[in-house]
Structure formats: structure tokens, C-alpha cells
Write an enzyme that holds these catalytic residues in place. Structure first.
Site, short mmCIF file in Angstrom:
data_model
loop_
_atom_site.label_atom_id
_atom_site.label_comp_id
_atom_site.label_asym_id
_atom_site.label_seq_id
_atom_site.Cartn_x
_atom_site.Cartn_y
_atom_site.Cartn_z
N GLU A 111 1.43 0.35 -4.95
CA GLU A 111 0.95 1.38 -5.38
C GLU A 111 2.14 2.39 -5.33
O GLU A 111 2.56 2.88 -4.26
CB GLU A 111 0.14 1.87 -4.38
N ASP B 233 0.93 -1.08 0.02
CA ASP B 233 -0.02 -0.06 -0.05
C ASP B 233 0.98 1.25 0.05
O ASP B 233 2.00 1.20 0.63
CB ASP B 233 -0.92 0.12 1.17
#
Ligand code: CA
Length: 667
Positions: free
Chosen positions: A379, A350
């Protein structure tokens, strides 16, 4: 008399000196903290002896306390830990502590922190408030030693399916008994009342290779003592990184249960030919001042802003400092723990852009040394500004500098459906012209290709992936609207049948592009969240997958299944290197703004049976005639109709249906 008094005073001084605490070392900066190289922080357990180690260099005192329960009650035993070299405090207890709960507390700058578990804790009681001594040998499911991962030859063979633990099973029509639990994902033979296959069998039927589960380490937002309230949360609020989440277990009070059940889930997935990826959130902690990190060692684990407060690149109140050696070490050892103890096959980082490139490279090296088939992606952006120099950030544009790490392509995502920050915006699949170059960028998996005009790609003006395995191709995920809701928003006036065409076109692009395709769970059933965009704590009613849609939209599911199969049957869609793509994949020329993209893949690319493949995408909401390269072509895809054994021939020119793909081959 006088002499003896003098003697006593002398003794007293000696005694006082002996009893006085060794003053804690003085450090002026976090960089001065000594670095510990050992790999035994936390608890090392045997039935005869438990060794506890905590790294806290500036501490003056560290207490370790034992309890009978995971919360409440008074401690049964208190041990003062001993300072060793490199800031490590140790306590050795020569007894069998199995089942007992424990906490640490540090005295730093004359202030006691809260009693909390240490960062390395691997088992906890209710709500993760205390560590628990667990014999990991006893947590292994039957035949765990023979647990075998499904074969994965190349990273480009990966097909991801992103799932929240509760979404799969919470609906009353899921047919799954262990609703919202790890064990729910281990249940085979489940069906909806209509007779449609559900749960893990459904995922298997769809044909993906990897199930990516949303955060399932111990997070904060769900009160594990009130599971009957059925609260929902995505879980992006980490509390204990090396422990499974309690609310997904059948008994969150006993630390061994969640461990055992997590492993049973992994085993069931592996036994059913599926690999498993964990979504990990090392970039921030759920709380800031009160976090375990910060209570035991204030400040060190976090980056600071110019004012000396917590910087906030996560937009959640803090960001961790992966560039500090003992934070980097923690993250690496945590990932290793999940690989070795739980047999995980991949990690999704993340807000990876908050981490530094060096940390990501070290994680990749360590993990790939254990198992080269583990798949790592993240990400490639942050949620806000960070003091970490831009050149060091693990951003999407730096993906080519990270070996064995992939990033999500927002280029193809928004190129297909429109910007996620502008709900009515459309993309190529929903009929917006001038997105062709972004789609082509997605087709070549963000790599260098001589026919791409990078100036015209929506977000990236240069290739960012060194190899195709470094790009995650997708059009929707847990964030933002489901694809179906998005199409409903941006194309409210078209018929359902036409919207289905757009939906299938979008994921036909994803599933035929080079790189790694990623599907949001339920997209194959036109999943809706009633138009809600950010459902991170919306009730199950919004989030759960409604399995009746598998019956209602049966042809759509069949199409998704065939698209997955097409990709698996044809290695030409899964070329492993940029050079191979450059050599075999050639785009056709269409005028800019034509809403047409076409390409050929020639010469049995990557060992494909098909000598030549022709792929056409028409984003227009009307049929379009297209002149095709010379020769006799066999048509295998026409919108939602997919038949690899088709005998339908085409020559010279074809009419590509509105909002649809067509695929042909020459043998
Ligand atoms: Ca929890």
C-alpha cells in the site's frame, strides 16, 4: 594485626571492584547504538547446543529464563547473558533444550522491562508470550524438500486472490473440516451441500495464480486459549513477526504445530498450482509501550514525534523506524525467514508508505537474489503523518524508484466504483461520467502513455509505475465494502440484473488491464458483508464466504472464470514493459464524459495469437452504438457472455450493451 586489617581492606576493595557491574555504555542518541552485522540474532539450535543472542546495546543486564509451559509457573532455569561487542548479549547452553519455553528481560536505565520473547523468535507457545525451542527439521511436512513452486515466467503473469483464513472455511456449507485453520486451505475435494466445489479447489477452478492471505504471522487480538469463542480479527496487530498465528493452528500451545501446519498449507497450494503471498505488517506493532521491541529496548524500533513520544503514521499508536539500521535489518531477515523456511512466493506490505524507499529496495534485492520470481507489493500510502521525510517514503508516487516492488492503484479502484471515503459515490462501472481518464490510466497500469491526459486522472497527475508489473489493479479488497455491497449502496434503485452487469464490467476492466489484477475472495460469488464496511473484528457471520452463492450466481462465477482464462490465454493483456504497451496499445477517441473507453492492441502483442484486439467499455446505463476500426472482427466478450471460440462477426459499428464490455479480435 593492624597490617593484616589493612591487607584485608585492600583485598575487599579488589574483590568489590571485580564484582562490580561493568557500567553500560552511554549513548546520547539511537544513532550511536552500534550496529550488529551478524545473521544469528535469536536462537541457533542444535540438539546438543543452543545459542541465544539478543541485541540491546544500552542494557546493564540481560536475563534469559526457561519454563516448562508457554504461560504460568515459575522458571526452571535462569541464565545471565554476557555482553559482547556491538551491543549483542549471548548465552550458550550445551544441552538439548527442545520443547522448552523461554523469555528475555533487560535492565536499562535501572529499570527492568517485562519478560518477553525476542524480536527474532521463530516459535512461541500460547498467545505468543514465550519463545519455544523447536527443532525446525521436525516441522517439515512429507516431501517438503521436494516442494516445487508453480512456474511463473513473468511478474505480469500474476493474478492475485486476497483471502482471510477464516472466510474460506467457516461457513457450515463450506464442506471444509478444518474450519478457520491453515489446514482448511489445504483440504481438497470439498463441496457445498449443493455440490459446488469449495475451498482450495474453488480457487484453482477460478484460475488465479496467487493466494494472498491476510496477516497470518502471530498477532494479538485473538485469545488463543479461547478458540471455542470463535472470535474473528483481520490480524493487523503484530506480536511476533517470525511466527505463524496460533489461532489458525489446531494446537496453539505447542509451538511446532502451527509451523508444521503452515508449511502443510504452503505445500498443498504449491501442489495445486497456486503460489502464496503473505500480508506483512512491519509498519507498526499491535501494542506500543508493552511491545516486545519496546520492553527489550525502549524507543529504538519506533519513530518519535517532535515531543519525543511515539509518532503514529499507522493510526494504531506507533510506527516502526525502518530507516534505522537494526530495524531495517530485522525486517529484511524476517522476510528472508518466511522465504527460506516457509517457501513463500510473495509479500504484501501494509502501509508501505511508512517504510523508507531504501528499505524496500534492500528487501527486494535480498529476496530476488534468493528467488527472482517472488512478487512484492504494498500500500503506497500511510495512515497518518510521519516524521520520515516525504522524499524517502515508499509512497505510490515513488513506485518507479523501487525496483521489483508494486503498489496498489487506488486510481483505478475508485475510478471504477467511486471514492472509498464516500459510500454513495459512483465510478465508471456504476455510471459516473468523467472517470474515463482514470480508467485509461488503469488500462496502461499507471505507466507513461502518449495518449493519456494525466491532468484528468482522479488522484495521480503523472505516471507512477516505471513498468506495468509495478501496478496492482483492483476494484475491491478486504477494506471497505465488498464490490457487491458498494454497488448496492451507490446504485440502490437498479435491478439486481443491472447491478450484476456493473460488477462484471468493473472486474472485466481489472482483468483485461495491463499490470497485476487483484481479486477480493468471494467477489466472483457477489460476496456480501451485509453492507458492513469495516469488518476487521465483525463475527464470522458477516465475514465468512457463503458458498450457496456459488450456486445462486453460477453464471457470474462462470463469467469470472472465463475472464481469468481470457487473460491467461492472451499475453497481450500482460505486456511486460512500458515500451511494449506504448508500441501496441492505442486508445480510441471518445468525447470526455461519454462514459466510453475503447482501445486496440495491435500486431500480436507480446506473442499473442490474436493479431489485433479491440476492447470497448460502456459505463452508461443504456446501450451505446460505437464505430469500430476497419476490418472484420470476431466478438469474444459481450458483457457476461464470453466465448473465445465464438464465430460472431462484426464490422463498421457495434452496439455496446449498457454497463458492459465488448472484446473483439482479428486473427
Ligand atoms: Ca496470536
Amino acid at each position: 594485626m593492624k597490617k593484616s586489617i589493612q591487607f584485608s581492606s585492600f583485598l575487599l576493595i579488589i574483590l568489590l571492584m571485580a564484582c562490580q557491574e561493568t557500567p553500560p555504555p552511554i549513548y546520547n542518541t539511537y544513532e550511536e547504538y552500534p550496529v550488529y552485522e551478524g545473521n544469528d540474532l535469536g536462537l541457533t539450535f542444535t540438539p546438543k547446543k543452543s545459542t541465544f543472542k539478543l541485541w540491546a546495546p544500552p542494557a546493564a543486564k540481560v536475563m534469559l529464563r526457561f519454563y516448562e509451559k508457554g504461560e504460568g509457573g515459575t522458571f526452571t532455569k535462569e541464565v545471565e547473558m554476557k555482553r559482547g561487542g556491538t551491543g549483542v548479549w549471548t548465552a550458550v547452553l550445551k544441552e538439548n533444550l527442545e520443547g522448552q519455553y523461554y523469555t528475555f528481560q533487560t535492565l536499562i536505565n535501572e529499570k527492568w522491562g517485562a519478560e518477553v520473547p525476542d524480536p527474532y523468535v521463530k516459535a512461541v507457545g500460547i498467545n505468543g508470550k514465550r519463545g519455544q525451542v523447536v527443532d525446525f527439521e521436525k516441522t517439515n511436512p512429507t516431501d517438503w524438500a521436494n516442494d516445487t513452486k508453480p512456474t511463473l515466467k513473468k511478474p505480469t503473469d500474476v493474478i492475485l486472490y486476497e483471502l482471510h483464513m477464516r472466510d474460506l472455511s467457516m461457513h457450515e456449507n463450506s464442506g471444509i473440516k478444518n474450519k478457520g485453520k491453515f489446514l482448511g486451505l489445504a483440504e481438497t475435494g470439498t463441496k457445498s451441500p449443493d455440490g459446488a466445489v469449495t475451498g482450495i479447489d474453488h480457487i484453482k477452478e477460478l484460475g488465479v495464480t496467487h493466494v494472498h492471505i491476510l496477516p497470518s504471522y502471530d498477532y494479538m487480538s485473538i485469545d488463543e486459549s479461547k478458540l471455542e469463542d470463535n472470535n474473528f480479527n483481520w490480524g493487523y496487530d503484530p506480536q511476533n513477526y517470525n511466527v505463524p498465528e496460533g489461532s489458525y493452528s489446531t494446537n496453539p500451545y505447542d509451538g511446532a504445530v502451527r509451523i508444521k501446519e503452515f508449511k502443510e498449507m504452503v505445500k498443498a497450494l504449491h501442489d495445486n498450482g497456486l503460489r502464496i503471498v503473505l500480508d506483512v505488517v512491519y509498519n507498526h506493532t499491535g501494542v506500543t509501550e508493552e511491545s516486545n521491541f519496546n520492553q527489550l529496548l525502549p524507543g529504538y524500533y519506533y519513530r518519535q514525534n517532535e515531543e519525543g513520544g511515539f509518532s503514529n503514521a499507522s493510526a494504531c499508536g506507533n510506527e516502526t523506524a525502518s530507516d534505522r539500521p537494526m530495524v531495517r535489518k530485522f525486517i529484511i531477515e524476517s522476510v528472508k525467514h518466511w522465504v527460506e523456511e516457509y517457501h513463500l512466493d510473495g509479500f504484501r506490505f501494509d502501509l508501505m508508505g511508512i517504510h523508507d524507499i531504501e528499505t524496500m529496495n534492500q528487501i527486494s534485492a535480498v529476496v530476488h537474489e534468493i528467488d527472482p520470481t517472488i512478487f512484492i507489493y504494498g500500500e503506497g500510502w500511510t495512515g497518518g503523518d510521519t516524521p520520515l521525510p516525504e522524499n524517502d517514503r515508499a509512497l505510490k508516487k515513488h513506485t518507479h524508484r523501487m525496483k521489483g516492488v508494486a503498489a496498489f492503484s487506488d486510481d483505478i479502484r475508485d475510478g471504477l466504483k467511486g471514492s472509498v471515503f464516500d459510500a454513495p459515490d459512483r465510478g465508471f462501472a456504476s455510471g459516473k461520467p468523467y472517470m474515463e481518464e482514470s480508467v485509461k490510466f488503469g488500462v496502461v497500469a499507471s505507466t507513461q502513455h502518449p495518449q493519456l491526459n494525466y491532468e484528468k486522472v482522479n488522484y495521480s497527475n503523472e505516471p507512477w509505475a516505471g513498468q506495468p508489473s509495478q501496478t496492482i489493479s483492483y476494484v475491491s479488497c478486504h477494506d471497505n465494502h465488498t464490490l457487491w455491497d458498494r454497488l448496492t449502496n451507490s446504485q440502490p434503485n437498479v435491478s439486481e440484473a443491472d447491478r450484476i452487469k456493473m460488477d462484471i464490467l468493473a472486474n472485466t476492466v481489472v482483468l483485461t488491464s495491463q499490470g497485476i489484477p487483484f481479486l477480493h475472495a468471494g467477489v466472483e460469488l457477489l460476496r456480501t458483508k451485509d453492507g458492513e464496511e469495516n469488518t476487521y473484528r465483525s463475527p464470522d457471520a458477516i465475514n465468512k464466504i457463503d458458498w450457496s452463492r456459488k450456486t445462486t450466481y453460477k453464471p457470474v462465477f462462470e463469467t469470472y472464470k472465463k475472464l481469468v482464462q481470457l487473460r491467461k490465454n492472451h499475453p497481450a493483456f500482460r505486456m511486460p514493459t512500458t515500451e511494449m504497451i506504448q508500441q501496441h496499445l492505442k486508445f480510441m477517441d471518445f468525447p470526455e464524459g461519454s462514459l466510453l473507453v475503447g482501445y486496440t492492441i495491435s500486431d500480436n502483442a507480446n506473442g499473442d495469437d490474436w493479431k489485433e484486439i479491440l476492447v470497448l467499455f460502456n459505463g452508461n446505463q443504456v446501450d451505446k452504438p460505437v464505430d469500430i476500426p476497419t476490418g472484420d472482427w470476431t466478438m469474444v466478450v459481450r458483457g457476461g457472455e464470453i466465448d473465445e471460440d465464438s464465430q460472431i462477426q462484426a464490422k463498421n459499428s457495434v452496439k455496446v450493451p449498457a454497463s458492459s464490455a465488448m472484446i473483439f479480435y482479428k486473427s
